[in-house]
Write a protein that holds these residues in place. Structure first.
Motif, PDB file in Angstrom:
ATOM      1  N   GLU A  22       0.873  -1.191   0.000  1.00  0.00           N
ATOM      2  CA  GLU A  22       0.000   0.000   0.000  1.00  0.00           C
ATOM      3  C   GLU A  22       0.906   1.236   0.000  1.00  0.00           C
ATOM      4  O   GLU A  22       1.780   1.377   0.873  1.00  0.00           O
ATOM      5  N   ALA A  23       0.747   2.105  -0.986  1.00  0.00           N
ATOM      6  CA  ALA A  23       1.677   3.236  -1.142  1.00  0.00           C
ATOM      7  C   ALA A  23       1.520   4.296  -0.039  1.00  0.00           C
ATOM      8  O   ALA A  23       2.499   4.927   0.359  1.00  0.00           O
TER       9      ALA A  23
ATOM     10  N   LEU B 164       1.524  -2.290 -11.115  1.00  0.00           N
ATOM     11  CA  LEU B 164       1.318  -0.915 -10.649  1.00  0.00           C
ATOM     12  C   LEU B 164      -0.010  -0.348 -11.160  1.00  0.00           C
ATOM     13  O   LEU B 164      -0.272   0.838 -11.007  1.00  0.00           O
ATOM     14  N   SER B 165      -0.832  -1.220 -11.764  1.00  0.00           N
ATOM     15  CA  SER B 165      -2.038  -0.689 -12.414  1.00  0.00           C
ATOM     16  C   SER B 165      -3.037  -0.101 -11.413  1.00  0.00           C
ATOM     17  O   SER B 165      -3.901   0.677 -11.784  1.00  0.00           O
TER      18      SER B 165
ATOM     19  N   ALA C 228       4.219   6.737 -10.849  1.00  0.00           N
ATOM     20  CA  ALA C 228       4.491   5.291 -10.894  1.00  0.00           C
ATOM     21  C   ALA C 228       5.750   5.006 -11.707  1.00  0.00           C
ATOM     22  O   ALA C 228       6.538   4.120 -11.372  1.00  0.00           O
ATOM     23  N   SER C 229       5.974   5.802 -12.763  1.00  0.00           N
ATOM     24  CA  SER C 229       7.134   5.542 -13.617  1.00  0.00           C
ATOM     25  C   SER C 229       8.451   5.869 -12.917  1.00  0.00           C
ATOM     26  O   SER C 229       9.522   5.512 -13.392  1.00  0.00           O
TER      27      SER C 229
ATOM     28  N   THR D 150      -1.966   5.669  -3.179  1.00  0.00           N
ATOM     29  CA  THR D 150      -1.567   6.887  -3.891  1.00  0.00           C
ATOM     30  C   THR D 150      -0.144   7.272  -3.534  1.00  0.00           C
ATOM     31  O   THR D 150       0.271   7.159  -2.387  1.00  0.00           O
ATOM     32  N   LEU D 151       0.596   7.715  -4.532  1.00  0.00           N
ATOM     33  CA  LEU D 151       1.967   8.193  -4.306  1.00  0.00           C
ATOM     34  C   LEU D 151       1.942   9.647  -3.831  1.00  0.00           C
ATOM     35  O   LEU D 151       0.966  10.365  -4.038  1.00  0.00           O
TER      36      LEU D 151
END
Ligand code: MN
Length: 400
Positions: free
Chosen positions: A260-261, A325-326, A303-304, A296-297
């Protein structure tokens, strides 16, 4: 009689080609030691037209099994539209992966023509051990919407004086309740003593028409789904006691982890992914690990920015890794999606941006071609790859 049910071997499955062959061999070699006959309800092969070296792998395997000569029964009778060329009691039907157009031979049929097993599609194969008879009616995988009419057309009947098995390869609505065309348990023909199915890659043990219904699951990992984390293997059913057991094989371990981000930076999330993989690698020898990242980041991270390739190569030789990462979202992503919908990124239209990217790349490659970049861009953006190549070649030809 003891009947081994070994399913969905997927020999030739490209991603885990060695696992598929090694685990198929392991399951079948164990099965010939403990059973009187082997049933394979579909998907011996992963493709309808496997390459010759894949067919060779299967031929070598099934010839070795025959040469072991351990199975305690033999085929005594065959009733069906086709023919079989062996008494050796490995009885199979083609699965959805092997299905070919009507009248065309599928790879399973080739093994049957070579006398390495008996293809019992739309037929009844009767095996005998001393005075005991077991009859197997088989239906190979057909398009889901045709199953009911196929069953009506064939109206399979139990064979008198035998223990009767109905073997097929299909989705079942009660197991996969998301498509109305899947058949229900009640659609299966009555009067059989045991129902055996392939197609579904995890093990199912239930009752249909008051009789056992068994799916052993595949012998190799394919879909990397939650339910595939258990050990692979096959079922041995005893027609006298009506009891069965699942026999495990030494299959490659699969671990599904979630991260979990929680609004962290890309590098923090990368290190959480790394710990999740390390945990799996510490527990198992060379496992397959799938990490699903959600949440969420931190704003500004994308994500990249998570260095996936680095992570994968870090564990190379110690684990097979898939990172999903979808389900991961970035702050501000919604806004950008709105811009994309409006056909704009920043102050540029998508088309302008594409053109700018192409120009950059052409410059970097030292392009000095005769087709001007504007024309090239419109060909590339408006046609499929093959058509684009053709259009460019035609243009060059005209200029000559
Ligand atoms: Mn399958």
């Amino acid at each position: 009689m003891k009947i081994a049910i070994v399913s969905d071997l997927h020999i030739g499955y490209e991603r885990f080609r060695q696992d598929a062959l090694r685990q198929a061999r392991m399951a079948l070699e164990k099965a010939v030691q403990v059973a009187d006959a082997i049933l394979i309800p579909g998907d011996i092969f992963d493709k309808r037209a496997p390459k010759p070296d894949v067919i060779a792998d299967a031929i070598n395997l099934f010839r070795d099994l025959r040469d072991l000569n351990k199975l305690g029964s033999e085929i005594a009778e065959f009733r069906g539209p086709g023919s079989i060329y062996t008494k050796f009691p490995i009885i199979a039907v083609p699965g959805t992966h092997e299905r070919t157009a009507a009248g065309k031979e599928n790879p399973l049929a080739l093994l049957s023509l070579a006398g390495l097993l008996a293809d019992t599609s739309e037929s009844t194969t009767v095996i005998k051990k001393r005075s005991e008879k077991v009859a197997v009616f088989g239906l190979g995988g057909v398009p889901e919407e045709q199953v009911k009419s196929e069953l009506q057309r064939l109206s399979p009947l139990p064979f008198p004086g035998a223990f009767n098995i109905f073997m097929f390869h299909q989705s079942i609505y009660e197991i996969l309740p998301f498509n109305d065309s899947f058949i229900h348990y009640d659609d299966l023909p009555e009067g059989f003593d045991l129902y055996v199915c392939g197609h579904i890659h995890n093990r199912i043990e239930t009752t249909v028409h008051g009789k056992p219904f068994l799916i052993p699951g595949s012998t190799v990992l394919t879909q990397l789904k939650d339910k595939e984390q258990g050990k692979k293997g096959f079922i041995v059913f005893d027609t006298e006691t009506l009891a069965w057991e699942f026999i495990e094989i030494d299959s490659r371990n699969f671990v599904l982890e979630t991260v979990e981000a929680e609004g962290a930076t890309a590098s923090k999330v990368a290190s959480s992914i790394r710990s999740a993989i390390e945990k799996a690698v510490d527990s198992y020898d060379n496992p397959v690990v799938r990490v699903v990242v959600s949440g969420t980041l931190e704003k500004g991270s994308e994500a990249s920015d998570i260095a996936l390739q680095k992570l994968v190569s870090e564990f190379s030789g110690r684990a097979e890794i898939e990172i999903d990462l979808s389900k991961l979202e970035s702050e501000g992503l919604g806004e950008r999606i709105d811009q994309i919908r409006a056909g704009k990124l920043g102050n540029m239209s998508i088309k302008e941006m594409g053109m700018a990217l192409l120009l950059d790349r052409l410059k970097a490659e030292g392009y000095s071609g005769r087709i001007d970049p504007q024309t090239l861009f419109s060909i590339l953006s408006e046609s499929k790859k093959e058509e684009a190549i053709k259009a460019v070649l035609e243009l060059l030809e005209k200029e000559k």
